[in-house]
Design a protein around this motif. Structure first.
Motif, PDB file in Angstrom:
ATOM      1  N   SER A  18       0.758  -1.169   0.080  1.00  0.00           N
ATOM      2  CA  SER A  18      -0.116   0.072   0.060  1.00  0.00           C
ATOM      3  C   SER A  18       1.033   1.308   0.218  1.00  0.00           C
ATOM      4  O   SER A  18       1.888   1.138   0.752  1.00  0.00           O
ATOM      5  N   ALA A  19       0.533   2.344  -0.710  1.00  0.00           N
ATOM      6  CA  ALA A  19       1.161   3.488  -0.923  1.00  0.00           C
ATOM      7  C   ALA A  19       1.502   4.192   0.359  1.00  0.00           C
ATOM      8  O   ALA A  19       2.408   4.689   0.727  1.00  0.00           O
ATOM      9  N   SER A  42      -0.752  10.784  -0.242  1.00  0.00           N
ATOM     10  CA  SER A  42       0.094  10.696   1.188  1.00  0.00           C
ATOM     11  C   SER A  42      -0.423  12.193   2.001  1.00  0.00           C
ATOM     12  O   SER A  42      -0.797  13.195   1.686  1.00  0.00           O
ATOM     13  N   GLU A  43      -0.299  11.663   3.267  1.00  0.00           N
ATOM     14  CA  GLU A  43      -0.533  12.625   4.509  1.00  0.00           C
ATOM     15  C   GLU A  43       0.205  13.983   4.269  1.00  0.00           C
ATOM     16  O   GLU A  43       1.315  13.896   3.875  1.00  0.00           O
ATOM     17  N   THR A  44      -0.309  15.113   4.482  1.00  0.00           N
ATOM     18  CA  THR A  44       0.333  16.426   4.245  1.00  0.00           C
ATOM     19  C   THR A  44       1.576  16.548   5.653  1.00  0.00           C
ATOM     20  O   THR A  44       1.182  16.345   6.698  1.00  0.00           O
ATOM     21  N   PRO A  45       2.973  16.761   5.394  1.00  0.00           N
ATOM     22  CA  PRO A  45       3.766  16.917   6.244  1.00  0.00           C
ATOM     23  C   PRO A  45       3.589  17.851   7.318  1.00  0.00           C
ATOM     24  O   PRO A  45       2.946  18.925   7.066  1.00  0.00           O
ATOM     25  N   THR A  46       3.818  17.704   8.704  1.00  0.00           N
ATOM     26  CA  THR A  46       3.291  18.826   9.630  1.00  0.00           C
ATOM     27  C   THR A  46       4.169  19.784   9.544  1.00  0.00           C
ATOM     28  O   THR A  46       5.471  19.996   8.865  1.00  0.00           O
ATOM     29  N   GLY A 147      16.084   0.947  -1.879  1.00  0.00           N
ATOM     30  CA  GLY A 147      14.409   0.878  -1.731  1.00  0.00           C
ATOM     31  C   GLY A 147      13.761   1.278  -0.884  1.00  0.00           C
ATOM     32  O   GLY A 147      12.585   1.669  -0.971  1.00  0.00           O
ATOM     33  N   SER A 148      14.252   1.292   0.324  1.00  0.00           N
ATOM     34  CA  SER A 148      13.564   1.790   1.440  1.00  0.00           C
ATOM     35  C   SER A 148      13.589   3.374   1.790  1.00  0.00           C
ATOM     36  O   SER A 148      12.784   3.867   2.594  1.00  0.00           O
ATOM     37  N   ASP A 149      14.300   3.985   1.040  1.00  0.00           N
ATOM     38  CA  ASP A 149      14.632   5.464   1.303  1.00  0.00           C
ATOM     39  C   ASP A 149      13.738   6.129   0.237  1.00  0.00           C
ATOM     40  O   ASP A 149      13.499   7.209   0.224  1.00  0.00           O
ATOM     41  N   PHE A 150      13.527   5.666  -1.227  1.00  0.00           N
ATOM     42  CA  PHE A 150      13.013   6.291  -2.276  1.00  0.00           C
ATOM     43  C   PHE A 150      11.776   5.545  -2.670  1.00  0.00           C
ATOM     44  O   PHE A 150      11.651   4.388  -2.927  1.00  0.00           O
ATOM     45  N   ASP A 151      10.748   6.661  -2.963  1.00  0.00           N
ATOM     46  CA  ASP A 151       9.668   6.118  -3.377  1.00  0.00           C
ATOM     47  C   ASP A 151       9.093   6.851  -4.702  1.00  0.00           C
ATOM     48  O   ASP A 151       9.710   8.019  -5.157  1.00  0.00           O
ATOM     49  N   GLY A 152       8.495   5.998  -5.781  1.00  0.00           N
ATOM     50  CA  GLY A 152       7.812   6.970  -6.950  1.00  0.00           C
ATOM     51  C   GLY A 152       6.576   7.675  -6.253  1.00  0.00           C
ATOM     52  O   GLY A 152       5.867   7.373  -5.316  1.00  0.00           O
ATOM     53  N   LEU A 153       6.158   8.656  -7.444  1.00  0.00           N
ATOM     54  CA  LEU A 153       5.209   9.453  -7.014  1.00  0.00           C
ATOM     55  C   LEU A 153       4.255   9.522  -8.160  1.00  0.00           C
ATOM     56  O   LEU A 153       4.965   9.524  -9.439  1.00  0.00           O
ATOM     57  N   THR A 154       2.908   9.625  -8.040  1.00  0.00           N
ATOM     58  CA  THR A 154       1.917   9.739  -9.021  1.00  0.00           C
ATOM     59  C   THR A 154       1.395  11.161  -8.798  1.00  0.00           C
ATOM     60  O   THR A 154       0.462  11.032  -7.576  1.00  0.00           O
ATOM     61  N   THR A 157       0.727  11.849  -4.899  1.00  0.00           N
ATOM     62  CA  THR A 157       0.607  10.879  -4.115  1.00  0.00           C
ATOM     63  C   THR A 157       1.675   9.600  -4.355  1.00  0.00           C
ATOM     64  O   THR A 157       2.305   9.520  -5.523  1.00  0.00           O
ATOM     65  N   LYS A 158       1.914   9.257  -3.190  1.00  0.00           N
ATOM     66  CA  LYS A 158       3.068   8.020  -3.318  1.00  0.00           C
ATOM     67  C   LYS A 158       2.562   6.818  -3.846  1.00  0.00           C
ATOM     68  O   LYS A 158       1.453   6.266  -3.730  1.00  0.00           O
ATOM     69  N   ALA A 159       3.599   6.244  -4.913  1.00  0.00           N
ATOM     70  CA  ALA A 159       2.980   5.361  -5.694  1.00  0.00           C
ATOM     71  C   ALA A 159       3.144   4.040  -4.863  1.00  0.00           C
ATOM     72  O   ALA A 159       3.659   3.857  -3.663  1.00  0.00           O
ATOM     73  N   GLY A 160       2.663   2.868  -5.407  1.00  0.00           N
ATOM     74  CA  GLY A 160       2.866   1.786  -4.738  1.00  0.00           C
ATOM     75  C   GLY A 160       4.042   1.067  -4.802  1.00  0.00           C
ATOM     76  O   GLY A 160       4.947   1.480  -5.629  1.00  0.00           O
ATOM     77  N   SER A 161       4.744   0.402  -3.701  1.00  0.00           N
ATOM     78  CA  SER A 161       5.981  -0.137  -4.014  1.00  0.00           C
ATOM     79  C   SER A 161       6.124  -1.640  -4.245  1.00  0.00           C
ATOM     80  O   SER A 161       5.013  -2.302  -3.955  1.00  0.00           O
TER      81      SER A 161
END
Length: 226
Positions: A18-19, A42-46, A147-154, A157-161
Motif C-alpha cells: 500500500s502506498a 499521502s498525508e501532508t507533512p506537519t 528501496g527503503s528510502d526512495f519512492d515513486g510519486l504519481t 501521491t506516493k505510488a505503490g511499492s
C-alpha cells in the motif's frame, strides 16, 4: 550483490505494498501474492521539523552544490544531483551524492512473468539512480540498497511499492553498496514502483535518513525529483 540466476521460479515473488503502509511485510515464498495499490494521497507533512530541519536552508530548486547536504523540501528535476545523509542499520552513515537518472516504464508482462495476480491492472515503473559516496561515518557504511528510502510519486501521491524476492530482470533492486564501501565508491540503484493502469509514476521522493534529519514524509519534507 550476488545475481541469483539459478533461483527457482517458485521463490520469485513480487509484493505490492500500500502506498501509505510504512511496515514492509515479511518476504513471501508464494509466487502468486496479489498486488495491491493505494489511491489515497499521502498525508501532508506537519509544520514541525527537527532541529536539523530548522537549521537547513529554505526550500530551493536546482542542483545542490557537491558537498552541501540538500535541504529537506528541495525540488529537483530528473537528472539533478542531491547530496543526502543516508543511514544503514543503527550506526552506518554516509553522505552520498544521488542522481535520479530516469523513470522507465515497464509493462504488465513484467509482473505476469513474476506471477503477480491481476498483473494486467497495474503498470510497473523503474526508478534509476546513480550514487556516489562522498564520506562515511565512524562506524562505516554498506549493505545499503535504496528501496527503503526512495519512492515513486504519481502526482502528489506516493505510488505503490514493489518488493522483489529473487531475480527480477527488469529492475535489480538489490544493487547498492557492499559492507566495505568507502568514500569514492559508486553504485547504481533501481527502485520499482507500481501504478494502477492508466496512471503514471512521474516523480521520485527521498524520505530517508536519520529520524531527526528532516526528510520524513509526515514529520518533515522529502526531497523530490520531477
Amino acid at each position: 550483490m550476488s545475481v541469483k540466476l539459478a533461483l527457482p521460479t517458485a521463490l520469485l515473488a513480487v509484493l505490492a505494498l500500500s502506498a501509505c503502509n510504512d511496515d514492509e511485510p515479511t518476504a513471501s515464498d508464494d509466487p502468486t501474492t496479489e498486488a495491491t495499490t493505494s489511491d489515497s494521497a499521502s498525508e501532508t507533512p506537519t509544520e514541525e521539523t527537527s532541529e536539523a530541519t530548522e537549521s537547513a536552508s529554505t526550500e530551493t530548486e536546482g542542483t545542490a552544490p557537491v558537498g552541501d547536504v540538500t535541504a529537506p523540501g528541495t525540488e529537483l528535476k530528473i537528472g539533478d544531483k542531491a547530496v543526502l545523509p543516508l543511514t544503514y542499520g543503527t550506526d552506518g552513515t554516509a553522505t552520498v551524492e544521488v542522481t535520479v537518472t530516469g523513470i522507465k516504464q515497464g509493462t504488465s508482462a513484467d509482473l505476469e512473468a513474476a506471477k503477480v495476480k491481476k498483473a494486467a491492472d497495474y503498470t510497473p515503473f523503474y526508478i534509476q539512480l546513480d550514487m556516489k559516496i562522498l564520506s562515511t561515518g565512524p562506524e562505516g557504511f554498506g549493505g545499503y540498497t535504496p528501496g527503503s528510502d526512495f519512492d515513486g510519486l504519481t502526482g502528489e501521491t506516493k505510488a505503490g511499492s514493489l518488493i522483489v524476492i529473487g531475480d527480477f530482470a527488469p529492475c535489480d533492486n538489490d544493487n547498492g553498496f557492499e559492507y566495505d564501501a568507502k568514500a569514492g565508491d559508486t553504485a547504481k540503484g533501481c527502485v520499482p514502483a507500481l501504478a494502477t493502469k492508466g496512471s503514471v509514476v512521474d516523480g521520485v521522493q527521498f524520505s530517508g535518513g536519520a529520524d531527526d534529519a528532516g526528510y520524513d514524509q509526515f514529520d518533515g519534507k522529502p526531497v523530490v525529483w520531477r
